[in-house]
Motif scaffolding. Structure first.
Motif, PDB file in Angstrom:
ATOM      1  N   VAL A  10     -25.352   0.567 -41.234  1.00 32.52           N
ATOM      2  CA  VAL A  10     -24.306   0.280 -40.771  1.00 32.52           C
ATOM      3  C   VAL A  10     -23.632  -0.832 -41.083  1.00 32.52           C
ATOM      4  O   VAL A  10     -24.225  -1.999 -41.037  1.00 32.52           O
ATOM      5  CB  VAL A  10     -24.311   0.349 -38.965  1.00 32.52           C
ATOM      6  N   MET A  11     -22.118  -0.752 -41.351  1.00 34.51           N
ATOM      7  CA  MET A  11     -21.444  -1.943 -41.705  1.00 34.51           C
ATOM      8  C   MET A  11     -20.465  -2.237 -40.697  1.00 34.51           C
ATOM      9  O   MET A  11     -19.603  -1.435 -40.520  1.00 34.51           O
ATOM     10  CB  MET A  11     -21.080  -2.012 -43.065  1.00 34.51           C
ATOM     11  N   ASN A  12     -20.791  -3.463 -40.131  1.00 34.82           N
ATOM     12  CA  ASN A  12     -19.612  -3.803 -39.037  1.00 34.82           C
ATOM     13  C   ASN A  12     -18.749  -5.007 -39.476  1.00 34.82           C
ATOM     14  O   ASN A  12     -19.210  -6.025 -40.077  1.00 34.82           O
ATOM     15  CB  ASN A  12     -20.399  -4.245 -37.625  1.00 34.82           C
ATOM     16  N   VAL A  13     -17.358  -4.418 -39.534  1.00 33.76           N
ATOM     17  CA  VAL A  13     -16.377  -5.575 -39.945  1.00 33.76           C
ATOM     18  C   VAL A  13     -15.924  -6.349 -38.780  1.00 33.76           C
ATOM     19  O   VAL A  13     -15.266  -5.884 -37.999  1.00 33.76           O
ATOM     20  CB  VAL A  13     -15.394  -4.991 -40.737  1.00 33.76           C
ATOM     21  N   TRP A  14     -16.340  -7.758 -38.802  1.00 34.62           N
ATOM     22  CA  TRP A  14     -15.663  -8.528 -37.563  1.00 34.62           C
ATOM     23  C   TRP A  14     -15.245 -10.007 -37.899  1.00 34.62           C
ATOM     24  O   TRP A  14     -15.133 -10.149 -39.083  1.00 34.62           O
ATOM     25  CB  TRP A  14     -17.034  -8.445 -36.678  1.00 34.62           C
ATOM     26  N   ALA A  15     -14.896 -10.700 -37.198  1.00 28.80           N
ATOM     27  CA  ALA A  15     -14.418 -12.116 -37.341  1.00 28.80           C
ATOM     28  C   ALA A  15     -14.630 -12.762 -36.003  1.00 28.80           C
ATOM     29  O   ALA A  15     -14.565 -12.342 -34.883  1.00 28.80           O
ATOM     30  CB  ALA A  15     -13.093 -11.875 -37.619  1.00 28.80           C
ATOM     31  N   PRO A  16     -14.943 -14.043 -36.270  1.00 23.87           N
ATOM     32  CA  PRO A  16     -15.098 -14.916 -34.995  1.00 23.87           C
ATOM     33  C   PRO A  16     -13.736 -15.050 -34.045  1.00 23.87           C
ATOM     34  O   PRO A  16     -13.799 -15.308 -33.043  1.00 23.87           O
ATOM     35  CB  PRO A  16     -15.384 -16.481 -35.453  1.00 23.87           C
ATOM     36  N   TRP A  17     -12.562 -14.745 -34.778  1.00 28.98           N
ATOM     37  CA  TRP A  17     -11.514 -15.027 -33.920  1.00 28.98           C
ATOM     38  C   TRP A  17     -11.062 -13.795 -33.277  1.00 28.98           C
ATOM     39  O   TRP A  17      -9.867 -13.524 -32.776  1.00 28.98           O
ATOM     40  CB  TRP A  17     -10.200 -15.641 -34.841  1.00 28.98           C
ATOM     41  N   CYS A  18     -11.732 -12.808 -33.599  1.00 27.77           N
ATOM     42  CA  CYS A  18     -11.463 -11.490 -32.942  1.00 27.77           C
ATOM     43  C   CYS A  18     -11.846 -11.056 -31.516  1.00 27.77           C
ATOM     44  O   CYS A  18     -13.081 -11.393 -31.321  1.00 27.77           O
ATOM     45  CB  CYS A  18     -11.878 -10.377 -33.956  1.00 27.77           C
ATOM     46  N   VAL A  19     -11.093 -10.826 -30.823  1.00 26.15           N
ATOM     47  CA  VAL A  19     -11.521 -10.821 -29.174  1.00 26.15           C
ATOM     48  C   VAL A  19     -12.117  -9.545 -28.937  1.00 26.15           C
ATOM     49  O   VAL A  19     -13.186  -9.783 -28.288  1.00 26.15           O
ATOM     50  CB  VAL A  19     -10.209 -10.881 -28.374  1.00 26.15           C
ATOM     51  N   SER A  20     -11.834  -8.465 -29.296  1.00 28.72           N
ATOM     52  CA  SER A  20     -12.422  -7.183 -29.077  1.00 28.72           C
ATOM     53  C   SER A  20     -13.797  -7.325 -29.808  1.00 28.72           C
ATOM     54  O   SER A  20     -14.835  -6.755 -29.138  1.00 28.72           O
ATOM     55  CB  SER A  20     -11.780  -6.158 -29.562  1.00 28.72           C
TER      56      SER A  20
END
Lengths: 109, 654, 173
Positions: C63-73
């Motif tokens: 599974v590849m999860n695209v995320w970011a530290p600045w992203c609230v959800s």
């Protein structure tokens, strides 16, 4: 080109960050000598036809592109048929004639 | 207390609307004069109560009552007073209240200006409008109460959408809604005529001024919306074919068709069923627009917050109102061919062609707007349909209508001959074609679109002049020509100006998107734009970086423009406030993009040269004035009463 | 009969609108489903020497999860991913998208990491290659490196159960 994260704005007009990134990407690719078709292919490969404001002409959009022509065609046919019938309309019903006469009488210049 | 009062009077208004929508209709059916007489007082009472409710909401906004949820979400303590009032209709709930207020206003207007109409007609028209009002008031009270309280109250508001903080937006929605809702009058007249079976020239004559006024307001609303978009969205576009814009444009196209077919029905008694259908269509499209904008089925820049229950409610209402009216149409519309005969080049034939084309154009806009939804619903994938599609489709469809516009007003009713028309129009045709071919050559070389646009604009203008000349030859003086004639010609002239403006701006505008450091300059259309840097400037509810750009020509400084980039305090939203130097022949338009380095010395700057863009709005103004002129023609004020007797008698046979 | 045509047209429109109320016009489908996941090689956050490439995962369903530290959800989604990392065997890779402030390492240190690797997509180009429109987005990629599923928005236990689990089962993971 459509901005993907906005409600309905063009890529060029949007302030969103992703739109900026995509604009930069497009600029870089243009600089690298790619033509419009290649850049568009690059974007649709990734985001689908949704990014294009001008939908491609393919079987599922035939109705979209040919619809206006169809409407105009139906309209022109209807116009022709109505006119043909109206032209040969011999006698106008009496009450209608009176009505028109009455309306004309009341028309101030 | 004030919000509760507002809520309470809205409920009273609903009760009145229910009475207004039922008893007068029953009265008209049974011939009961007492019940019919209820129509006027209930309509007027309803207007008073809705106006009070509207006042209550405006008051809550004005005094920053953040215990009202609607105020907390759409206003802000730092918001200037003017915008606090206009924020009243900036939200979904508030704008719906405005809608209802406009409907009540139109109904009241009908109740006042209908003294010459038969009682049963008045009762039916006002009754139908009452039923529409019931639906909207119920929608408002059940799903979108603008007076809902917030517990505990919010310390401050979340601010009005910065895009709406502009004076174009202050008057755009009221004008647009006046137009949308005004078509409800034509709709109600059509329903009343279908119910009573008196679908006659008198009915057409009564509906005509109302329809024309509503159409003029809608035109004004659309034009203001476009002007707002031009100045406020920051990239100089004036029409985006966004679903919301299309939602207002479709009723306009149908309304334009309606005005023209009403002319035939009034003067010649023909096309009755068709005219009724158009009256139903114009208002149905207004309702459809409301649904599209508020239900979330389409994505749009201007869409209100979306909520499926609201969508379901409006859709149900839509199905009842439009479905019901179409059933009535299928059941009661006259089945006989009405009106007399006419030949290929008669005015009737021209107006019919105009209707056919306008409806084909409307159908195309509808198709393009809804196609993404169709595909999605059928699981065929997602697409976007944007300006390239609409421009490609709309221009060729409408062009023949513009050509026929030159002939129609000069063709005789019933029987016109082509050779005669040709003799009267050959010079206009020759000059128009020559203009189209030669004008682009003097500007930028041959360009088929420019040729088409110029030729059509010149053609319409020349035929309008011929129309005046022929009337004068028959001994009429300019001032004594009827206002209906003046109105028509002004509107047609307005369209010519608009077409010329669109052709010029679409084919000859220039733009440049450049990176500018302090002192940098760029040249566009002979003007030199020099960037003098930006300064910080606080606004009432935002902080702005204010750019200074000097515009010079031949070494002489002509103007200094100040575009701004604003960050709004409450929402943190960034806004581009373009600076525009307006003139009759061209606009210079400058907008700040993004700062390009840490110290914000260099900016991305966009400059545009927009030739003749203002002709667009001047043309729209001509349309509006033309509409009001035509609606104020003497014959609507005098002849109505006299027409009743013969027309009523004649209609029995129809 | 002709008089019923307007009603008929309207009825068709209403049917579409009714269907439309339950669709989301903003959910853009990925054209990658059934196509090979775009290749990339990126440094891994917190491990100076290591790089990550989808080829490393060949033979596995992941599974590849695209995320970011600045992203609230993404923060909202984080505990769900933590629980999943412990309760089920499919490895989760966390593409760190456009982390300009370099916060990912510290954040994962503090709250724990559900990821087997965190490729660092600083300029967002890999994201664009995958057609990312906003974080979080999550993909299932199969043994042969083919994209099988894309989910836009945060994962909650329900979406995992209804959307991810059946797909993973089908792929034999």
């Amino acid at each position: 080109m459509r901005c993907l994260v906005c409600q309905n704005e063009s890529l060029a007009g949007s302030h969103a960050e992703l739109a900026e990134d995509l604009r930069r990407e497009i600029r870089e690719q243009m600089k690298a000598g790619k033509d419009d078709a290649q850049v568009i292919a690059y974007l649709t490969e990734r985001y689908g036809d949704f990014v294009l404001y001008e939908p491609p002409f393919k079987p599922v959009t035939w109705l979209l592109w040919l619809g206006p022509l169809l409407f105009l065609g139906i309209g022109a046919t209807a116009w022709y048929l109505i006119l043909k019938r109206r032209r040969t309309l011999q006698d106008t019903p009496v009450d209608e004639r009176q009505l028109v006469a009455a309306a004309k009488l009341l028309d101030e210049k | 207390m004030i919000p509760e009062l507002g809520h309470f009077v809205l409920i009273i208004a609903l009760v009145l609307a229910i009475i207004q929508g039922t008893l007068p209709l029953i009265g008209a059916h049974r011939g009961n004069v007492a019940l019919m007489a209820l129509a006027r007082p209930t309509a007027q009472g309803q207007f008073v109560f809705i106006a009070i409710a509207f006042g209550c909401l405006a008051w809550s906004f004005l005094v920053n009552d953040f215990s009202v949820e609607n105020v907390a979400r759409n206003s802000f303590s730092q918001l200037p007073e003017v915008y606090r009032i206009t924020a009243t209709w900036g939200s979904h709930e508030g704008s719906l209240l405005l809608w209802v207020l406009m409907l009540a206003f139109w109904t009241m207007a009908v109740s006042v200006f209908s003294r010459h109409l038969p009682d049963d007609m008045v009762a039916r028209v006002i009754g139908v409008m009452g039923l529409i009002s019931v639906g909207f008031l119920a929608f408002l009270l059940l799903t979108s109460n603008p007076f809902d309280r917030l517990l505990p109250p919010a310390p401050d508001g979340r601010d009005m959408n910065p895009l709406l903080q502009d004076w174009g937006m202050i008057i755009h929605p009221p004008m647009l809604y006046m137009g949308y809702v005004g078509f409800a009058v034509a709709f109600a007249f059509a329903i009343a005529a279908l119910i009573s079976g008196k679908l006659d020239a008198a009915w057409a004559r009564w509906s005509r001024p109302w329809t024309t006024v509503a159409w003029a307001f809608l035109t004004l609303g659309i034009a203001l919306g476009s002007w707002w978009a031009y100045r406020e969205l920051g990239w100089g576009g004036w029409w985006f074919w966004d679903p919301t814009e299309n939602a207002s444009f479709m009723p306009w196209l149908a309304g334009t068709a309606l005005i023209h077919s009403l002319a035939v029905t009034e003067k010649r008694g023909a096309f009755k069923a068709w005219t009724v259908l158009l009256a139903l269509t114009a208002f149905s499209l207004s309702l459809l627009g409301t649904f599209l904008v508020r239900s979330g089925v389409l994505s749009s820049v201007h869409a209100f917050a979306t909520d499926p229950t609201r969508g379901a409610f409006i859709l149900g209402f839509l199905a009842v109102v439009i479905g019901g009216s179409l059933v009535l149409f299928a059941w009661r519309a006259p089945k006989m061919l009405t009106g007399g005969s006419f030949n290929w080049f008669s005015r009737e034939a021209m107006l019919l062609a105009n209707n056919v084309i306008l409806l084909a154009a409307m159908g195309s806009v509808l198709l393009g707007t809804l196609y993404p939804l169709f595909m999605d619903a059928l699981g065929l994938g997602k697409i976007s349909v944007g300006p390239p599609y609409f421009n490609a489709v709309f221009v060729p469809v409408m062009a023949p209508a513009l050509f026929l516009m030159g002939i129609g007003p000069l063709a005789r009713w019933r029987d016109a001959s082509l050779p005669d028309l040709f003799t009267r129009l050959k010079w206009a045709l020759a000059v128009a074609v020559a203009t189209g071919l030669l004008l682009p050559l003097t500007l930028d070389g041959f360009n088929p679109w420019a040729t088409l646009g110029f030729a059509l604009a010149a053609w319409i203008l020349l035929t309008v002049l011929i129309g005046f000349r022929e009337r004068m030859r028959n001994g009429a003086r300019l001032a004594s020509l009827p206002r209906a004639f003046w109105g028509m010609q002004m509107a047609h002239m307005g369209l010519a100006l608009g077409v010329a403006g669109i052709t010029l701006v679409a084919n000859y505008e220039q733009e440049r998107d450049v990176r500018m450091n302090i002192g940098d300059h760029t040249t566009l259309a002979g003007y030199t734009f020099t960037f003098k840097g930006t300064t910080e400037r606080p606004g009432p509810n935002y902080r702005a970086a204010r750019g200074t750009i000097e515009v010079s020509k031949g070494g002489k400084t002509l103007y200094v423009l100040h575009p701004e980039k604003r960050i709004y305090n409450a929402s943190g939203m960034a806004m581009t406030e373009a600076a525009v130097r307006y003139s009759l022949t061209s606009d210079l338009y400058v907008a700040l993009g993004e700062p390009l380095d840490e110290t914000a010395k260099a900016w991305a700057v966009r400059v545009y040269h927009k030739p003749f863009i203002n002709w667009l709005w001047i043309g729209a103004l001509f349309l509006v004035v033309g509409g009001f002129l035509a609606a104020s023609d003497r014959r609507y004020r005098i002849a109505v009463k006299k027409l009743e007797a013969p027309a009523g008698a004649a209609a029995q046979g129809a | 009969m002709k008089r019923w045509i307007p009603l008929l047209v309207f009825a068709v429109l209403v049917a579409f609108f009714a269907k439309g109320l339950f669709l989301n016009p903003r959910e853009v489908p990925s054209p990658f489903i059934g196509k090979p996941a775009p290749a990339f090689t990126l440094p891994v956050v917190g491990e100076a020497e290591r790089t990550f490439s989808p080829a490393d995962m060949k033979g596995k369903v992941w599974v590849m999860n695209v995320w970011a530290p600045w992203c609230v959800s993404c923060r909202q989604e984080h505990p769900v991913l933590m629980a999943l990392a412990q309760s089920q065997p499919v490895p989760i890779v966390g593409l760190n998208w456009k982390d300009k402030d370099r916060e990912a390492a510290a954040l994962l240190e503090r709250h724990g990491s559900p990821y087997v690797a965190v490729p660092d997509d600083l300029d967002g180009k890999v994201g664009i290659d995958y057609g990312v429109t906003g974080t979080p987005e999550t993909y299932i990629i199969d043994q042969a490196g083919i994209v099988r599923l894309k989910h836009v928005g945060p994962i909650d236990p329900d979406t995992w159960k209804s959307k991810f689990e059946p797909k993973l089962k089908e792929l034999g993971a």
